[in-house]
Motif scaffolding. Structure first.
Motif, mmCIF file in Angstrom:
data_model
loop_
_atom_site.group_PDB
_atom_site.id
_atom_site.type_symbol
_atom_site.label_atom_id
_atom_site.label_comp_id
_atom_site.label_asym_id
_atom_site.label_seq_id
_atom_site.Cartn_x
_atom_site.Cartn_y
_atom_site.Cartn_z
ATOM 1 N N SER A 193 -27.237 -62.158 4.108
ATOM 2 C CA SER A 193 -26.091 -61.417 3.570
ATOM 3 C C SER A 193 -25.583 -60.427 4.616
ATOM 4 O O SER A 193 -26.279 -60.104 5.582
ATOM 5 N N ASP A 194 -24.371 -59.950 4.410
ATOM 6 C CA ASP A 194 -23.815 -58.938 5.320
ATOM 7 C C ASP A 194 -24.684 -57.686 5.329
ATOM 8 O O ASP A 194 -24.915 -57.086 6.376
ATOM 9 N N LYS A 195 -25.183 -57.298 4.151
ATOM 10 C CA LYS A 195 -26.033 -56.098 4.048
ATOM 11 C C LYS A 195 -27.317 -56.281 4.861
ATOM 12 O O LYS A 195 -27.714 -55.399 5.618
ATOM 13 N N GLU A 196 -27.957 -57.440 4.704
ATOM 14 C CA GLU A 196 -29.184 -57.703 5.464
ATOM 15 C C GLU A 196 -28.892 -57.704 6.962
ATOM 16 O O GLU A 196 -29.650 -57.140 7.751
ATOM 17 N N GLU A 197 -27.781 -58.314 7.351
ATOM 18 C CA GLU A 197 -27.413 -58.357 8.760
ATOM 19 C C GLU A 197 -27.223 -56.950 9.329
ATOM 20 O O GLU A 197 -27.627 -56.662 10.455
ATOM 21 N N ASP A 198 -26.624 -56.064 8.549
ATOM 22 C CA ASP A 198 -26.436 -54.671 8.986
ATOM 23 C C ASP A 198 -27.776 -53.997 9.253
ATOM 24 O O ASP A 198 -27.933 -53.276 10.241
ATOM 25 N N PHE A 199 -28.758 -54.215 8.364
ATOM 26 C CA PHE A 199 -30.072 -53.592 8.569
ATOM 27 C C PHE A 199 -30.819 -54.222 9.741
ATOM 28 O O PHE A 199 -31.519 -53.531 10.477
ATOM 29 N N ILE A 200 -30.671 -55.536 9.940
ATOM 30 C CA ILE A 200 -31.325 -56.183 11.078
ATOM 31 C C ILE A 200 -30.789 -55.608 12.386
ATOM 32 O O ILE A 200 -31.537 -55.423 13.346
ATOM 33 N N ASP A 201 -29.495 -55.289 12.425
ATOM 34 C CA ASP A 201 -28.913 -54.678 13.626
ATOM 35 C C ASP A 201 -29.599 -53.364 13.985
ATOM 36 O O ASP A 201 -29.599 -52.952 15.133
ATOM 37 N N ARG A 202 -30.195 -52.701 12.995
ATOM 38 C CA ARG A 202 -30.883 -51.415 13.224
ATOM 39 C C ARG A 202 -32.376 -51.591 13.517
ATOM 40 O O ARG A 202 -33.066 -50.627 13.824
ATOM 41 N N ALA A 203 -32.864 -52.810 13.366
ATOM 42 C CA ALA A 203 -34.295 -53.068 13.585
ATOM 43 C C ALA A 203 -34.629 -52.986 15.079
ATOM 44 O O ALA A 203 -33.755 -53.086 15.933
ATOM 45 N N ILE A 204 -35.914 -52.833 15.355
ATOM 46 C CA ILE A 204 -36.386 -52.805 16.736
ATOM 47 C C ILE A 204 -36.460 -54.243 17.246
ATOM 48 O O ILE A 204 -37.057 -55.103 16.600
ATOM 49 N N SER A 205 -35.827 -54.520 18.382
ATOM 50 C CA SER A 205 -35.848 -55.834 19.037
ATOM 51 C C SER A 205 -35.375 -56.980 18.145
ATOM 52 O O SER A 205 -36.076 -57.987 18.000
ATOM 53 N N PRO A 206 -34.169 -56.871 17.553
ATOM 54 C CA PRO A 206 -33.692 -58.000 16.746
ATOM 55 C C PRO A 206 -33.404 -59.219 17.613
ATOM 56 O O PRO A 206 -33.079 -59.089 18.789
ATOM 57 N N ARG A 207 -33.569 -60.386 17.015
ATOM 58 C CA ARG A 207 -33.307 -61.660 17.682
ATOM 59 C C ARG A 207 -32.431 -62.518 16.779
ATOM 60 O O ARG A 207 -32.210 -62.182 15.612
ATOM 61 N N ILE A 208 -32.021 -63.656 17.279
ATOM 62 C CA ILE A 208 -31.183 -64.569 16.499
ATOM 63 C C ILE A 208 -31.924 -65.059 15.246
ATOM 64 O O ILE A 208 -31.308 -65.362 14.221
ATOM 65 N N ASN A 209 -33.263 -65.113 15.292
ATOM 66 C CA ASN A 209 -34.048 -65.590 14.150
ATOM 67 C C ASN A 209 -34.634 -64.439 13.332
ATOM 68 O O ASN A 209 -35.562 -64.623 12.557
ATOM 69 N N SER A 210 -34.073 -63.228 13.473
ATOM 70 C CA SER A 210 -34.542 -62.076 12.699
ATOM 71 C C SER A 210 -34.082 -62.171 11.253
ATOM 72 O O SER A 210 -32.959 -62.580 10.970
ATOM 73 N N ARG A 211 -34.965 -61.775 10.358
ATOM 74 C CA ARG A 211 -34.652 -61.641 8.928
ATOM 75 C C ARG A 211 -35.434 -60.456 8.391
ATOM 76 O O ARG A 211 -36.361 -59.962 9.035
ATOM 77 N N LEU A 212 -35.093 -60.035 7.183
ATOM 78 C CA LEU A 212 -35.899 -59.059 6.461
ATOM 79 C C LEU A 212 -36.785 -59.846 5.499
ATOM 80 O O LEU A 212 -36.297 -60.688 4.740
#
Length: 110
Positions: free
Chosen positions: A66-85
């Protein structure tokens, strides 16, 4: 219907662990139910980025990000293309094998 399995890999050197996951359970639920330490400061409601994981296998079988999840992943440490919550990776009603890597977690003094 056979249950799904989640293979947890760890970047801190722990050996991988394989656990069964019921339909409707999130990767976070399965981790916590099996004693895997995975931060979840917001309580698993997509309100932070502390349960950030990398999905190495099975990404296409998980719910779309979701857009919301994507926003939080952008704030995560070392996000990657395969990042999820992990709290948002809910397993559908089918037999899957999902492989995730838990990055080193940074404890924020809570």
């Amino acid at each position: 219907m056979q249950p799904s399995t989640i293979i947890f890999q760890f970047q801190d050197g722990q050996p991988p662990q394989t656990h069964v996951a019921a339909s409707g359970e999130s990767v976070l639920d399965v981790a916590l139910n099996n004693g895997i330490q995975l931060q979840h400061n917001c309580g698993g409601v997509c309100g932070c980025s502390t349960c950030h994981i990398y999905v190495d296998k099975g990404m296409d079988d998980l719910p779309e990000i979701s857009d919301k999840e994507e926003d939080f992943i952008d704030r995560a440490i070392s996000p990657r293309i395969n990042s999820r919550l992990a709290c948002q990776c809910v397993l559908p009603n089918e037999q899957l094998e999902v492989v995730v890597t838990i990055p080193p977690q940074h404890f924020l003094g809570h």
